[in-house]
Scaffold this motif. Structure first.
Motif, short mmCIF file in Angstrom:
data_model
loop_
_atom_site.label_atom_id
_atom_site.label_comp_id
_atom_site.label_asym_id
_atom_site.label_seq_id
_atom_site.Cartn_x
_atom_site.Cartn_y
_atom_site.Cartn_z
N UNK A 99 0.81 -1.22 0.00
CA UNK A 99 0.00 0.00 0.00
C UNK A 99 0.84 1.27 0.00
N UNK A 100 2.14 1.11 -0.24
CA UNK A 100 2.99 2.29 -0.45
C UNK A 100 2.63 2.90 -1.80
N UNK A 101 2.44 2.03 -2.77
CA UNK A 101 2.06 2.49 -4.10
C UNK A 101 3.25 2.80 -4.97
N UNK A 102 3.08 2.60 -6.26
CA UNK A 102 4.16 2.86 -7.19
C UNK A 102 4.70 1.58 -7.78
N UNK A 103 5.77 1.71 -8.51
CA UNK A 103 6.31 0.59 -9.27
C UNK A 103 7.81 0.73 -9.43
N UNK A 104 8.49 -0.42 -9.41
CA UNK A 104 9.92 -0.49 -9.66
C UNK A 104 10.17 -1.11 -11.02
N UNK A 105 11.22 -0.67 -11.68
CA UNK A 105 11.69 -1.30 -12.91
C UNK A 105 13.15 -1.65 -12.69
N UNK A 106 13.41 -2.93 -12.54
CA UNK A 106 14.75 -3.41 -12.21
C UNK A 106 15.32 -2.70 -10.98
N UNK A 107 14.43 -2.53 -10.00
CA UNK A 107 14.84 -1.95 -8.73
C UNK A 107 14.78 -0.44 -8.65
N UNK A 108 14.51 0.25 -9.77
CA UNK A 108 14.45 1.70 -9.78
C UNK A 108 13.00 2.17 -9.80
N UNK A 109 12.65 3.08 -8.90
CA UNK A 109 11.29 3.57 -8.83
C UNK A 109 10.92 4.36 -10.08
N UNK A 110 9.79 4.00 -10.70
CA UNK A 110 9.33 4.71 -11.89
C UNK A 110 7.95 5.32 -11.70
N UNK A 111 7.36 5.10 -10.53
CA UNK A 111 6.06 5.71 -10.25
C UNK A 111 5.82 5.63 -8.74
N UNK A 112 4.96 6.55 -8.23
CA UNK A 112 4.63 6.55 -6.83
C UNK A 112 5.71 7.24 -6.00
N UNK A 113 5.60 7.15 -4.67
CA UNK A 113 4.56 6.48 -3.91
C UNK A 113 3.27 7.30 -3.84
N UNK A 114 2.27 6.77 -3.15
CA UNK A 114 0.98 7.45 -3.07
C UNK A 114 1.05 8.65 -2.11
N UNK A 115 0.01 9.45 -2.18
CA UNK A 115 -0.12 10.63 -1.32
C UNK A 115 -1.09 10.35 -0.18
N UNK A 116 -0.90 11.06 0.92
CA UNK A 116 -1.87 11.06 2.01
C UNK A 116 -1.92 12.47 2.59
N UNK A 117 -2.96 12.75 3.37
CA UNK A 117 -3.08 14.07 3.97
C UNK A 117 -2.29 14.13 5.26
N UNK A 118 -1.32 15.01 5.29
CA UNK A 118 -0.48 15.21 6.46
C UNK A 118 -0.71 16.62 6.97
#
Length: 489
Positions: free
Chosen positions: A91-110
Motif C-alpha cells: 500500500x505504499x504504491x508505485x512501481x519499480x523497474x529493475x529496482x528503480x522507482x518509476x512511479x509513486x509512492x501514493x499521497x496522504x493528507x499530512x
C-alpha cells in the motif's frame, strides 16, 4: 460491502497476486436478479480509473476499492463469479523497474497537506504475474494501446513502446490487452477508455499536438490528442472482440477534463500584491505595454488584442502572467507572447507549487509575475475548446456503438458535470468536485477516491439495471473513505 483480500505468502519471492473478492459472500439476496445479463464472468477493460489508481499511485487498497471490484461484489448477489486483480505488493504504491522507482509512492493528507507516504514500493514490474485476471485496467493506456502488440513487453518500457503495469501481468511479451481480456470468454464486461487520449494533452498544458486526421499512432508523442477517427476504429474493434460470443456489457462515456479539480483548483488571480510590489512590476512591464500600443497604432495589432495583452497590477489580488502561443506572433517586433490570465484559463494543479517561486533565488525574477508561466502550466481557452470538442466526438462514437450493439451506457460525463456545477447529495453527504474537501477525487486531483469509485459504481449499476432489467443493489457510499491514512492495514 467491502471485502479484504486474504493472500498467503508462499515463499520469500512468490506471492499470490489476486484473490476472489467474493469468497465470503453472504447468503444470496433473492430480491437481486440478473435480468437479461449474465455476470458469471465479468472483465473490466480500461485505464487508470478502471485499475483503481488513486492518490497518484496504484496500490492494493486502491485496487480493492476500484469501481470494477465494487461492481463485482454487487454482481455476486446475481450469480456473479470471482474477480481476480493483478494486485500490487503493498500500500505504499508505485512501481519499480529493475529496482528503480518509476512511479509513486501514493499521497496522504499530512496536517491537511498532500504528502508522499514514507517507504519504497516493493512491486517490481519485471516480476510477471500468472493469470487469468478479470481487471484489465492499465494506468496510462490510451484507447489504441489496448490493441497495440508488445504493449506488455517489459523490454519496451524505457523506450515507451510498452507499459510496465501491463507488462507485469501480460500473458506474453507479444500479446495485446484485448487478446488477454477476451481469452477467458467473459459473459459481461465494462469498458471505460479514452480519457488518456485527451487527458495527457491537458495535463501537459496543451503542449502536445492535435493529431486529427492522422491515424498512425506510431508517429504520436505522449501528449498528443488522438485522432477521433483512430479512436472510433479502435473502440469499434474492441467492442466487436468483446461481443463475439454475445457477451453483454456496459460502456462509460468520457468526462470533460475541465470538471476535474486538477484543472479547477488554482485560481487565475492568485497573486496577492502590495502597492509597492505592484508598482515595481508595472515599471518592469511598461516597455512591453508601450510596444503593444505602438503596434496597435500602426495597425499591426488590433486594439482588442493590445488591450488583452496589456499587463497591469494593483494592490490586492492579481491575475498571474502567462505565455500564450495563440497570441499573434510579434517576435519580429521584439515582443513576446505575454498576457495576464483570465477565468477562462485553467491552471494545472501543480502550478500552485511553482507560482511565486524565484528563478535562481533572484528576488526580481518571480514565476508567474515578473517571469511569465510557460505553456505547460496552463490550458488556454483555445486548448480547452479543442479538448471539449474532441471529447464530444469521442462520446458520440461511444454512444453510437452502445446503441448499435445494445449495450448499457454509464453517463459518467453528466455526473462529473453535476459535481463541478453544483453538488450531489447521498444520505446527507454532500459531494462536489472540489479538491480535497469534495469527497469524490483523490489527492492527485484527477483520479477518484474510494467514495468517488463507489459513486460511479452506482452510475454503472443504474445503467445496467435499466438496460438489462436486472435489480442490482447500489452501494452505500458511507462505507467508503474519502481519504486513506498514511498507514493502511
Amino acid at each position: 460491502m467491502q471485502k479484504k483480500h486474504q493472500c498467503l505468502l508462499l515463499t520469500a519471492t512468490l506471492v499470490i497476486s489476486a484473490c476472489s473478492s467474493n469468497n465470503d459472500s453472504p447468503l444470496k439476496d433473492t430480491s437481486v436478479t440478473k435480468g437479461q445479463a449474465n455476470f458469471t464472468k465479468y472483465i473490466a477493460l480500461g485505464d487508470s480509473y478502471t485499475a483503481g489508481y488513486s492518490d497518484n499511485a496504484l496500490f492494493i487498497k486502491g485496487q480493492e476499492d476500484s469501481f470494477p471490484n465494487i461492481l463485482s461484489q454487487q454482481f455476486a448477489a446475481a450469480d456473479g463469479g470471482t474477480f481476480a486483480i493483478p494486485l500490487m505488493n503493498d500500500n505504499v504504491g508505485g512501481l519499480l523497474l529493475s529496482g528503480k522507482a518509476i512511479d509513486g509512492p501514493r499521497l496522504f493528507l499530512n496536517n491537511g497537506i498532500p504528502t508522499q507516504v514514507s517507504g519504497l514500493t516493493t512491486t517490481e514490474a519485471t516480476n510477471n504475474l500468472t493469470g487469468p485476471f478479470n481487471n484489465f485496467g492499465i494506468p496510462g493506456a490510451k484507447s489504441f494501446h489496448l490493441r497495440a502488440p508488445s504493449y506488455g513487453d517489459i523490454t519496451g518500457v524505457l523506450s515507451e513502446t510498452a507499459n510496465p503495469y501491463f507488462a507485469r501481468f501480460a500473458s506474453s511479451p507479444t500479446t495485446t490487452v484485448i487478446s488477454d481480456a477476451i481469452a477467458g470468454d467473459a459473459t459481461f464486461f465494462s469498458v471505460f477508455i479514452g480519457g488518456n487520449d485527451i487527458l495527457s494533452y491537458a495535463i501537459s498544458g496543451g503542449t502536445g499536438r492535435d493529431q486529427t486526421g492522422n491515424k498512425n499512432y506510431l508517429s504520436y508523442d505522449n501528449n498528443d490528442v488522438t485522432d477521433p477517427g483512430l479512436f472510433a476504429d479502435t473502440y469499434s474493434a474492441l467492442i466487436e472482440a468483446l461481443t463475439t460470443k454475445d457477451a453483454k456489457g456496459v460502456l462509460a462515456n468520457i468526462p470533460y477534463v475541465s470538471t476535474l479539480p486538477y484543472f479547477t483548483t488554482v485560481h487565475y488571480n492568485s497573486a496577492t500584491l502590495t502597492q509597492a510590489l505592484a508598482d515595481q512590476l508595472n515599471n518592469g512591464y511598461d516597455p512591453y505595454n508601450q510596444g503593444l500600443q505602438k503596434l496597435a497604432q500602426f495597425g499591426i495589432l488590433t486594439t482588442q488584442e493590445a488591450e488583452r495583452r496589456t499587463i497591469n497590477f494593483t494592490a490586492g489580488n492579481n491575475a498571474i502572467v502567462i505565455e500564450d502561443k495563440h497570441l499573434t506572433d510579434l517576435t519580429q517586433h521584439n515582443l513576446p507572447s505575454y498576457r495576464q490570465a483570465t477565468k477562462e484559463d485553467l491552471l494545472v494543479l501543480t502550478s500552485s507549487y511553482f507560482i511565486g517561486t524565484l528563478v535562481n533565488d533572484d528576488p526580481l525574477k518571480v514565476n508567474g509575475l515578473s517571469v511569465p508561466l510557460a505553456d505547460k502550466w496552463v490550458l488556454t481557452p483555445e486548448e480547452t475548446t479543442l479538448i471539449i470538442h474532441t471529447t464530444d466526438v469521442y462520446n458520440m462514437t461511444i454512444n453510437t456503438i452502445a446503441q448499435t450493439k445494445g449495450l448499457a451506457l454509464a453517463d459518467i460525463k453528466s455526473v462529473m458535470n453535476k459535481l463541478h456545477d453544483e453538488e450531489i447529495i447521498f444520505e446527507n453527504i454532500k459531494l462536489t468536485s472540489k479538491y480535497i474537501t469534495g469527497g469524490v477525487f483523490s489527492l492527485d486531483g484527477i483520479h477518484l477516491s474510494a467514495r468517488g469509485n463507489a459513486l460511479i459504481s452506482n452510475v454503472f449499476i443504474e445503467a445496467i439495471n435499466e438496460k438489462y432489467k436486472s435489480t442490482l443493489k447500489k452501494v452505500d457510499l458511507r462505507k467508503y473513505p474519502v481519504n486513506y491514512t498514511e498507514t493502511i492495514h
